[in-house]
Write a protein that holds these residues in place. Structure first.
Motif, short mmCIF file in Angstrom:
data_model
loop_
_atom_site.label_atom_id
_atom_site.label_comp_id
_atom_site.label_asym_id
_atom_site.label_seq_id
_atom_site.Cartn_x
_atom_site.Cartn_y
_atom_site.Cartn_z
N TYR A 36 -7.36 5.91 -6.26
CA TYR A 36 -6.89 5.53 -4.92
C TYR A 36 -8.04 4.99 -4.07
N ARG A 37 -9.22 5.56 -4.25
CA ARG A 37 -10.37 5.05 -3.49
C ARG A 37 -10.72 3.63 -3.92
N LEU A 38 -10.55 3.35 -5.20
CA LEU A 38 -10.77 1.97 -5.68
C LEU A 38 -9.77 1.03 -5.02
N PHE A 39 -8.48 1.47 -4.99
CA PHE A 39 -7.45 0.63 -4.38
C PHE A 39 -7.73 0.38 -2.90
N ASN A 40 -8.21 1.42 -2.22
CA ASN A 40 -8.51 1.29 -0.80
C ASN A 40 -9.59 0.23 -0.57
N ARG A 41 -10.59 0.22 -1.44
CA ARG A 41 -11.65 -0.79 -1.33
C ARG A 41 -11.08 -2.19 -1.52
N LYS A 93 0.82 -1.21 0.00
CA LYS A 93 0.00 0.00 0.00
C LYS A 93 0.85 1.26 0.00
N ARG A 94 1.96 1.26 0.74
CA ARG A 94 2.81 2.45 0.79
C ARG A 94 3.40 2.76 -0.57
N SER A 95 3.88 1.73 -1.24
CA SER A 95 4.49 1.95 -2.55
C SER A 95 3.45 2.38 -3.59
N VAL A 96 2.25 1.81 -3.50
CA VAL A 96 1.17 2.20 -4.41
C VAL A 96 0.84 3.67 -4.22
#
Length: 865
Positions: free
Chosen positions: A779-784, A757-760
């Motif tokens: 980023y919101r998609l990735f968080n989900r 997650k940090r690198s993303v």
């Protein structure tokens, strides 16, 4: 006339100038008082004196500790002040009376028959007289005969107990308890015996149970023979009660621990070891029996306690504690069976073994309670503060007026949520400090609830939920809602994350500038804090321009890079694209397609510390800057991406290089918390759909170049390690599942995914040129996706290995939101990186420790995990 008088001096006229020294009053040290008027046992007074407590008058009701041999009225518990302690819980009679225990156990057996198999079959007379007679008739038809033991419903000390074989002779009018007799007990030297196990309950909200690792072995005084019509009346053979057998002439009062009719459990465990029997299983079975029994009592005790103490906040210090005596019988297979529970176990010391065991029980219990001299003073100050709050109306939330706008309703709900989280956070931190004290002063006690074993805790919580539904159905609705509150099972770092999110939502709702929040560090370790202080002003000019400022000419770039490298003492080889310091597997790296391309160095904007601070015991600390991802951020993305970023930022290059150090610091400070969020939103609004597609494709290219790095291994060796695990998946599958789903708790699972997650996040910050990536749709998609992978204690990620259950892609298929193919490919790549990350962490932990017990110390470093 004055001829006989002496001259009066000025010194004698002024008493305040007297040379007499005043007595300095010494400050009295506080004392802990104890009222022991309610006990007849001398050992209690001896322990009180040894603890340094001061014995008060018999009528004193304000003592810190009140000890009573018999159960106390609920009114007395209601009148106690918060600093006081009394040695009985209300409602504990639900398992300490024989008829109540049988009734409650019968209800739990109907719900969980496979868990409650340690109670002999029991009937309560006269209510269950008919069922008992039907059972006797069935036995008669099968030509089987059983022995039953008959006890008074509220009896004690072995009074009124008898054995029968003909159940038809029993009368229905008597209030009795009838149980099947356990006719195949474990014998020692030919004698039947039972165990008196001492249990300490320090709190019912939340439940805390300790088992004393010693006790008494109470033996019969006549050699045991299976029950028959001829020996049913020989109670010295069949009963093990001390109060019964002490009257027998064969009762042995021996001072040595390996002889006599009363011995210690410590000696008994040594006896088991000598005979090659499993002692650890013996203690495990005893602990499970005790916890399951107290789970039956917990709904009754908690409900009664809340009724007695209605104004006491959940999780605060309990005014009650209790030392219970469990009487347990072992059958010939060493399976423990519960006979009865004593809420007022005898503390008589007729023999030396009684004195040694019972003194240890009481002394260690009082040390665990942590009664302090300051409790009374602190309680009085707290009452005064609460009275002032009520007087001036402080601390109470404003009520929402009818007809309020949607904005006011949202703000009000946020405030309520924050208050609830802060209250729960205070409770969790208080529990952590209590546990630290308990771990230091446990003595011969062992905490058996809550257990350290995660799977065992989940099993007990399931039984506890069943008990609440069974015994409090239709009443105490608020208590049941509280038990089902998800916050009750959250740890400190999870609550802090929710609080931080509430602050972000509140700032957005108020239209304030959103503070920059980088990726959350996962551990506040001392070795991380020092490099962060050194890097405080590093590359502040690039921070000023949201990570997009780079040097205009090659000479200026080399000069600036050289100075930055000198400040950070980190050498970077552009030919090999590797750091000279030792790399670890927590670092993600991606390789450029053209090796000689010079890539800019980046620095993630540091996030300012929020108002909520994490304690030392919390694995993550908000106050640490998000610099730990600088290793991943400074790696070149790809030649294509680097050239595009250089061209895009050429306009701002010269101005950022000419910034003075002071102005750089000002710019950096503004990027921490004072930057207007509307600026970043306007940048996002200026991007057209075509630009978003282009940037998403660039992000996907970088993601495809990212690889997991194993510590001390090259990229090729790291890939071979992952391939080897996948090729031998049948061998590794159960071990990886045990490591991910059982060994790691939710905190460590989040640590593993935060590596990716940090690198993303770093990639998005620099490709999209957005200081606040939280506003990005991608980023919101990735968080989900990350949240879905952590779903159900990590089951979401494990389903990706097994191709079973709910896939993470269902979060998009069930949503009306449109996801482009490029965005879906980015999510798929992130999931793949998370899978590889888990395999590398698993392999690293397996190699470094030899057993999969958790993440090794090197993984706790925020740079790697």
């Amino acid at each position: 006339d004055n001829h006989g008088t002496a001259p009066v001096s000025l010194r004698s006229e002024l008493p305040y100038q007297s040379t007499i020294k005043r007595k300095v009053r010494k400050k009295k040290n506080g004392v802990i008082t104890a009222n022991v008027a309610g006990t007849k046992y001398e050992i209690v007074r001896i322990v009180i004196q040894e603890m340094g407590f001061v014995k008060t008058r018999d009528e004193d009701e304000t003592a810190n500790l009140i000890w009573s041999d018999s159960a106390v009225q609920q009114e007395k518990i209601a009148e106690l002040r918060n600093y006081q302690r009394i040695n009985h819980f209300p409602g504990m009679g639900e398992i300490c009376r024989k008829d109540f225990l049988a009734r409650n156990m019968t209800k739990m057996i109907k719900c969980q028959p496979q868990e409650y198999t340690f109670i002999p079959r029991t009937w309560i007379f006269p209510a269950e007289y008919t069922q008992f007679q039907n059972y006797v008739k069935e036995l008669k038809k099968k030509r089987r005969q059983k022995t039953f033991i008959v006890k008074p419903a509220n009896g004690a000390m072995g009074h009124g107990i008898s054995l029968i074989r003909n159940g038809e002779k029993l009368q229905a009018q008597d209030h009795l308890i009838v149980q099947e007799y356990l006719d195949k007990p474990f014998l020692m030297e030919g004698y039947k015996f039972d165990l008196r196990v001492y249990i300490l309950v320090t709190s019912c909200d939340p439940l805390k149970v300790f088992l004393y690792h010693d006790g008494l072995v109470r033996m019969g005084t006549e050699k045991y023979h299976p029950p028959s019509d001829s020996n049913l009346s020989q109670l010295y053979m069949h009963l093990t009660n001390y109060s019964v057998n002490k009257h027998n002439e064969h009762f042995e009062r021996d001072e040595t621990e390996d002889k006599g009719s009363k011995r210690s459990i410590k000696w008994f465990t040594e006896f088991l070891e000598t005979n090659n029997l499993d002692v650890s299983k013996f203690w495990s079975d005893i602990s499970e029996l005790v916890v399951k029994t107290l789970i039956v009592a917990e709904p009754h005790v908690l409900h009664a306690y809340r009724m007695c103490r209605p104004g006491q906040a959940p999780g605060s210090d309990s005014v009650c504690f209790e030392v219970l005596g469990f009487d347990i019988l072992l059958d010939r297979k060493l399976k423990p069976w519960l006979l009865e529970i004593n809420r007022a176990p005898s503390f008589g010391t007729d023999q030396k073994i009684d004195y040694d065991v019972k003194k240890g029980v009481l002394l260690n219990a009082l040390k665990l309670l942590n009664i302090r001299t300051s409790d009374k003073r602190r309680n009085l100050a707290q009452q005064k503060a609460e009275a002032q709050k009520r007087l001036y109306g402080q601390g109470s939330m404003k009520r929402l007026l009818p007809g309020s706008s949607d904005w006011e309703k949202q703000r009000h709900s946020l405030e309520r949520r924050k208050e609830e989280l802060k209250e729960r956070l205070a409770q969790v931190r208080k529990q952590i400090s209590k546990e630290e004290h308990e771990n230091r002063h446990m003595g011969n006690y062992r905490r058996i609830y809550p257990p350290d074993d995660k799977s065992l805790l989940e099993k007990y919580e399931g039984l506890l939920a069943t008990a609440f539904q069974t015994f409090l159905a239709g009443r105490a609705a608020s208590l049941q809602r509280e038990m089902n509150n998800p916050l009750k099972r959250m740890k400190e770092e999870d609550i802090l994350d929710l609080l931080e999110q509430c602050e972000i939502d509140d700032e957005k709702l108020m239209g304030k500038c959103t503070r920059q929040r980088g990726p959350k560090p996962l551990c506040s370790m001392p070795e991380i804090a020092q490099p962060l202080r050194k890097c405080k002003n590093y590359n502040s000019d690039s921070t000023c321009d949201s990570g997009s400022s780079m040097s205009g000419s090659g000479d200026e770039t080399e000069k600036e890079d050289h100075n930055e490298k000198k400040e950070k003492k980190v050498s970077y080889d552009l030919e090999e694209n590797k750091y000279k310091p030792s790399e670890r597997s927590g670092e993600m790296n991606w390789k450029p397609s053209i090796k000689n391309t010079k890539s800019p160095s980046y620095s993630s904007p540091a996030s300012s510390a929020g108002p909520i601070r994490r304690s030392v015991s919390c694995p993550r600390s908000i106050s640490i800057l998000s610099m730990q991802s600088h290793a991943a951020e400074q790696r070149p993305f790809s030649a294509k991406a680097s050239l595009q970023i250089q061209r895009a930022s050429s306009v701002n290059r010269s101005r950022s290089l000419n910034c003075s150090p002071s102005s750089s610091r000002v710019c950096q400070a503004s990027s921490l918390g004072t930057m207007n969020s509307s600026g970043s939103e306007s940048l996002l609004q200026q991007k057209t759909k075509e630009q978003e597609v282009t940037l998403t494709k660039e992000t996907l290219l970088i993601f495809n170049d990212m690889r997991m790095k194993f510590p001390g291994k090259t990229d090729e060796e790291s890939e071979l390690i992952i391939e080897e695990i996948m090729d031998n998946w049948k061998h590794h599958k159960t071990k990886v599942a045990s490591y991910w789903l059982v060994k790691l708790d939710s905190v460590k699972q989040r640590k593993v995914l935060d590596i990716v997650k940090r690198s993303v996040r770093a990639v998005l910050q620099h490709v999209w040129k957005a200081p606040d990536v939280e506003n990005l749709h991608l980023y919101r998609l990735f968080n989900r996706v990350f949240n879905r992978l952590l779903w159900s204690h990590g089951q979401g990620l494990w389903n990706c290995f097994c191709n079973s259950g709910n896939s993470w892609e269902t979060i998009f298929s069930k949503s009306t939101e449109v996801v482009t193919p490029e965005q879906l490919q980015c999510c798929q790549r992130i999931v793949q990186l998370c899978k590889h990350c888990l395999l590398v962490v698993y392999k690293y932990s397996s190699d470094s420790r030899g057993s999969l017990t958790g993440i090794s110390p090197s993984w706790d470093d925020t740079r790697y995990v």
